[in-house]
Design a protein around this motif. Structure first.
Motif, mmCIF file in Angstrom:
data_model
loop_
_atom_site.group_PDB
_atom_site.id
_atom_site.type_symbol
_atom_site.label_atom_id
_atom_site.label_comp_id
_atom_site.label_asym_id
_atom_site.label_seq_id
_atom_site.Cartn_x
_atom_site.Cartn_y
_atom_site.Cartn_z
ATOM 1 N N ASP A 103 0.696 -1.343 -0.125
ATOM 2 C CA ASP A 103 0.093 -0.212 0.087
ATOM 3 C C ASP A 103 0.830 1.375 -0.132
ATOM 4 O O ASP A 103 0.532 2.473 -0.790
ATOM 5 C CB ASP A 103 -1.131 0.017 1.361
ATOM 6 C CG ASP A 103 -1.887 -1.122 1.159
ATOM 7 O OD1 ASP A 103 -2.240 -1.670 -0.082
ATOM 8 O OD2 ASP A 103 -2.510 -1.289 2.193
ATOM 9 N N ALA A 104 2.030 0.884 0.771
ATOM 10 C CA ALA A 104 2.879 2.466 0.812
ATOM 11 C C ALA A 104 3.302 2.682 -0.682
ATOM 12 O O ALA A 104 3.596 3.719 -1.048
ATOM 13 C CB ALA A 104 4.038 2.181 1.743
ATOM 14 N N GLU B 293 1.974 1.978 -3.506
ATOM 15 C CA GLU B 293 0.876 2.601 -4.240
ATOM 16 C C GLU B 293 0.754 4.154 -3.866
ATOM 17 O O GLU B 293 0.442 4.966 -4.697
ATOM 18 C CB GLU B 293 -0.328 2.111 -3.674
ATOM 19 C CG GLU B 293 -0.382 0.595 -4.420
ATOM 20 C CD GLU B 293 -1.711 -0.179 -4.248
ATOM 21 O OE1 GLU B 293 -2.715 0.482 -3.806
ATOM 22 O OE2 GLU B 293 -1.808 -1.425 -4.494
ATOM 23 N N ARG B 294 0.885 4.310 -2.346
ATOM 24 C CA ARG B 294 0.737 5.857 -2.148
ATOM 25 C C ARG B 294 1.987 6.785 -2.801
ATOM 26 O O ARG B 294 1.735 7.873 -3.200
ATOM 27 C CB ARG B 294 0.874 6.047 -0.687
ATOM 28 C CG ARG B 294 -0.668 5.507 0.126
ATOM 29 C CD ARG B 294 -0.856 6.014 1.336
ATOM 30 N NE ARG B 294 0.211 5.319 2.189
ATOM 31 C CZ ARG B 294 0.312 3.973 2.803
ATOM 32 N NH1 ARG B 294 -0.894 3.537 2.738
ATOM 33 N NH2 ARG B 294 1.196 3.658 3.501
ATOM 34 N N ALA C 159 1.419 7.455 -6.350
ATOM 35 C CA ALA C 159 0.281 8.516 -6.505
ATOM 36 C C ALA C 159 0.957 9.976 -6.027
ATOM 37 O O ALA C 159 0.446 10.959 -6.733
ATOM 38 C CB ALA C 159 -0.765 8.167 -5.533
ATOM 39 N N ALA C 160 1.793 10.038 -5.264
ATOM 40 C CA ALA C 160 2.326 11.209 -4.868
ATOM 41 C C ALA C 160 3.235 11.678 -5.764
ATOM 42 O O ALA C 160 3.521 12.894 -5.820
ATOM 43 C CB ALA C 160 3.024 11.076 -3.274
#
Length: 321
Positions: A85-86, A88-89, A92-93
């Protein structure tokens, strides 16, 4: 995602603390690991991290300014699967889209490997020319397409396009040597094979009278250059985006380079000089078209980076040695 590994020598510029500071400022970085004392030669720490593709170039530029490339080492590895999940974030960032991001050092490495004259390159190019010649003589488009796929000439052509951006004399000479010597040996081997086959009666004197299925090999039409330009654009975009080999295979099938070289040798042996000249002209048109198109793509990409104020990790001109 791309895995970054940095070797940080002790007591030198580009130490682990400086590298960690660079990674901490970048939103597209995740999974940062510091291995104290893990490096043996030279002794020091190793820092690893996973980066969103669009963040790699900026990070590399900062690491190069720290002296990491000069005193230590920087390694990049493409990760096919990252379950996090990290991560993916982080993607996105990171600014922009990963598929549009350019990792210049990765591009330099890919084109550099394919630009060198090697025994493998010469063998593959020679076999491709022989297949192309057989395909044309037997009026077999399938065999001609097989020769297109097998030909390894796109590597040096892509390197020549990159040379314009980098102004890299050694790479230009290496790519030019690979193309000149490679095609020279391949055409000569094909001519010798054709002469032997003719002497044995395998190639009759009227073998070139019915070539309706493969006329594109030696006939330079109005779309020959257009196809070469489009293929060059597609091939360079695939390399820039780090796409798989599927796109490049499509590029190979689109351009008439290897079959033209092979058929020129056969036509010369059979003294069909108009077709031999047409084949060589077709070869030159496709080679030039691919290089020009690839150069334009790289120049546009670099101009886009500069217009948006994005950092580039692409080093300048290397000194001739």
């Amino acid at each position: 995602m791309i895995r970054l590994r940095v070797l940080c020598p002790q007591g030198r510029s580009g130490a682990a603390d400086d590298v960690l500071a660079v990674l901490d400022r970048e939103p597209g970085v995740v999974h940062v690991v510091r291995l104290r004392g893990a490096a043996v030669s030279p002794p020091g720490d190793v820092v690893e991290a996973d980066l969103a593709r669009e963040s790699v170039d900026g990070v590399l530029q900062q690491l190069r300014e720290l002296g990491c490339a000069e005193h230590g080492g920087i390694v990049l590895e493409t990760l096919d699967t990252v379950v996090s999940d990290a991560a993916e974030r982080a993607e996105a960032a990171a600014p922009g889209e990963g598929v549009d991001a350019v990792v210049w050092d990765e591009l330099v490495g890919r084109t550099g490997q394919g630009a060198r004259l090697s025994l493998t390159f010469v063998i593959m190019l020679t076999i491709a020319c022989l297949l192309g010649a057989i395909g044309v003589v037997t009026n077999s488009p399938v065999t001609v397409v097989g020769a297109m796929v097998l030909g390894p000439e796109f590597g040096p052509l892509a390197a020549l396009a990159l040379v314009v951006v980098r102004r890299d004399g050694p790479t230009a000479r290496a790519a030019g040597l690979a193309l000149g010597v490679g095609f020279g040996i391949a055409v000569l081997a094909t001519a010798v094979a054709a002469a032997g086959a003719q002497a044995l009666g395998a190639i009759p004197d009227n073998a070139l009278t019915n070539l309706s299925g493969v006329e594109f090999v030696y006939q330079v039409g109005p779309f020959s250059l257009v196809v070469a330009l489009l293929a060059g654009v597609a091939g360079m975009v695939a390399l820039v985006a780090g796409e798989g080999s599927g796109v490049l295979v499509g590029v190979f099938i689109s351009v008439t380079t290897v079959p033209a070289a092979g058929f020129a040798a056969v036509a010369a042996v059979l003294r069909d000089w108009p077709r031999a000249g047409g084949s060589l002209f077709q070869l030159v048109v496709n080679l030039v078209g691919i290089v020009v198109a690839g150069t334009v793509v790289l120049l546009l990409v670099r101009a886009s980076y500069r217009r948006r104020g994005l950092p580039e990790s692409l080093p300048g001109r290397r000194p001739d040695r």
